[in-house]
Design a protein around this motif. Structure first.
Motif, short mmCIF file in Angstrom:
data_model
loop_
_atom_site.label_atom_id
_atom_site.label_comp_id
_atom_site.label_asym_id
_atom_site.label_seq_id
_atom_site.Cartn_x
_atom_site.Cartn_y
_atom_site.Cartn_z
N TYR A 118 29.50 79.02 -32.06
CA TYR A 118 29.90 77.76 -31.44
C TYR A 118 29.45 76.58 -32.29
O TYR A 118 28.46 76.65 -33.01
CB TYR A 118 29.29 77.65 -30.04
CG TYR A 118 29.83 78.68 -29.08
CD1 TYR A 118 31.01 78.44 -28.38
CD2 TYR A 118 29.18 79.90 -28.91
CE1 TYR A 118 31.52 79.39 -27.51
CE2 TYR A 118 29.68 80.85 -28.03
CZ TYR A 118 30.84 80.60 -27.35
OH TYR A 118 31.34 81.54 -26.49
N GLU A 137 29.09 72.05 -32.53
CA GLU A 137 28.76 70.89 -31.72
C GLU A 137 29.97 70.43 -30.91
O GLU A 137 29.84 70.01 -29.76
CB GLU A 137 28.27 69.76 -32.64
CG GLU A 137 27.72 68.58 -31.91
CD GLU A 137 27.16 67.53 -32.84
OE1 GLU A 137 26.77 66.47 -32.33
OE2 GLU A 137 27.12 67.73 -34.08
N TYR A 148 30.14 72.46 -27.85
CA TYR A 148 29.11 72.01 -26.91
C TYR A 148 29.58 70.79 -26.12
O TYR A 148 29.49 70.75 -24.90
CB TYR A 148 27.81 71.70 -27.67
CG TYR A 148 26.76 71.02 -26.83
CD1 TYR A 148 25.91 71.77 -26.02
CD2 TYR A 148 26.62 69.64 -26.83
CE1 TYR A 148 24.95 71.14 -25.23
CE2 TYR A 148 25.66 69.01 -26.05
CZ TYR A 148 24.83 69.76 -25.25
OH TYR A 148 23.89 69.15 -24.47
N LEU A 163 22.89 74.37 -27.43
CA LEU A 163 23.49 74.97 -28.62
C LEU A 163 22.38 75.18 -29.64
O LEU A 163 21.77 74.21 -30.12
CB LEU A 163 24.57 74.05 -29.19
CG LEU A 163 25.22 74.49 -30.50
CD1 LEU A 163 25.99 75.79 -30.32
CD2 LEU A 163 26.13 73.39 -31.02
N ARG A 222 24.82 79.52 -31.14
CA ARG A 222 24.94 80.24 -29.87
C ARG A 222 24.75 79.27 -28.71
O ARG A 222 23.92 78.37 -28.79
CB ARG A 222 23.88 81.33 -29.76
CG ARG A 222 24.14 82.47 -30.72
CD ARG A 222 23.22 83.64 -30.47
NE ARG A 222 23.47 84.19 -29.14
CZ ARG A 222 22.63 84.99 -28.52
NH1 ARG A 222 21.49 85.34 -29.08
NH2 ARG A 222 22.90 85.46 -27.32
N LEU A 223 25.50 79.47 -27.65
CA LEU A 223 25.32 78.70 -26.43
C LEU A 223 24.38 79.47 -25.51
O LEU A 223 24.58 80.65 -25.24
CB LEU A 223 26.65 78.45 -25.73
CG LEU A 223 27.56 77.42 -26.37
CD1 LEU A 223 28.91 77.39 -25.66
CD2 LEU A 223 26.93 76.04 -26.36
N ASP A 251 23.90 72.43 -36.28
CA ASP A 251 24.49 72.38 -34.94
C ASP A 251 23.51 72.92 -33.91
O ASP A 251 23.68 73.99 -33.35
CB ASP A 251 25.79 73.21 -34.90
CG ASP A 251 26.97 72.45 -35.48
OD1 ASP A 251 26.87 71.23 -35.65
OD2 ASP A 251 28.00 73.09 -35.74
N ASN A 252 22.44 72.17 -33.68
CA ASN A 252 21.45 72.50 -32.65
C ASN A 252 21.34 71.31 -31.71
O ASN A 252 20.89 70.24 -32.13
CB ASN A 252 20.08 72.79 -33.25
CG ASN A 252 20.03 74.13 -33.97
OD1 ASN A 252 20.67 75.08 -33.56
ND2 ASN A 252 19.28 74.20 -35.04
#
Length: 188
Positions: A9, A11, A14, A25, A29-30, A78-79
């Motif tokens: 996944y 951003e 999300y 995120l 992974r979500l 992308d966290n």
């Protein structure tokens, strides 16, 4: 037979989640979240109030936010997490969507169903992002672990709900956990 590929996944994924879906995120992974318990909410509310009452009269740049509040820890990854409480003192990190960059202080209140999220996964994310101070509050253990960032790693000090805890990012702020917990019935 090949194994199915794991979904990665972004951003964008999300931000396109339905408004009623709580998720974080982390590394593509979500991680879906459930609604917090009453005790979780009471601890969060009391702490938010104490921090707000400390910060506001100082008229400085720091602000405190409670979940849901999106924090994109690093621009290059992308966290996006939703800490229970986040104190941000660099207002240039604030956006209409939340915060981009490491908050100065994050507090997470452990959920019984997923303690590894706060104790391991987020601990490592927050250390890597440069969060200056990270508190893990565990109502079932009646404990508070305080992590202070020191040269790319955290140093931890354990406390109980009977302790006064000095806030590391401020010179003159201590939180008395006996007072925090005084009106919160833990046995209901």
């Amino acid at each position: 037979m090949p194994l199915p590929e794991e979904q990665f996944y972004t951003e964008e994924d999300y931000w396109n989640l339905p408004e009623d879906v709580l998720a974080e995120l982390i590394d593509g992974r979500l991680y879906y979240m459930t609604s917090p318990s009453r005790i979780h909410q009471e601890i969060s509310s009391v702490l938010h109030g104490l921090i707000f009452q400390y910060i506001r009269p100082k008229k400085g740049s720091c602000r405190v936010y409670h979940a849901p509040f999106a924090v994109k820890l690093r621009k290059d990854r992308d966290n996006t997490v939703e800490p229970d409480l986040a104190v941000i003192c660099d207002r240039s990190r604030l956006t209409d969507r939340g915060c981009t960059g490491a908050p100065d202080w994050i507090i997470e209140i452990v959920s019984p169903g997923n303690p590894g999220q706060d104790y391991v996964r987020k601990l490592n994310l927050y250390a890597d992002a440069g969060v200056r101070e990270y508190w893990i509050i565990d109502p079932s253990e009646k404990s508070v672990l305080v992590y202070i960032h020191n040269q790319k790693r955290f140093q931890v000090t354990p406390y109980t709900f009977e302790d006064n805890i000095k806030v590391g990012i401020f010179d003159d702020f201590t939180i008395d956990f006996t007072e925090v917990m005084s009106d919160i019935p833990m046995d209901e």
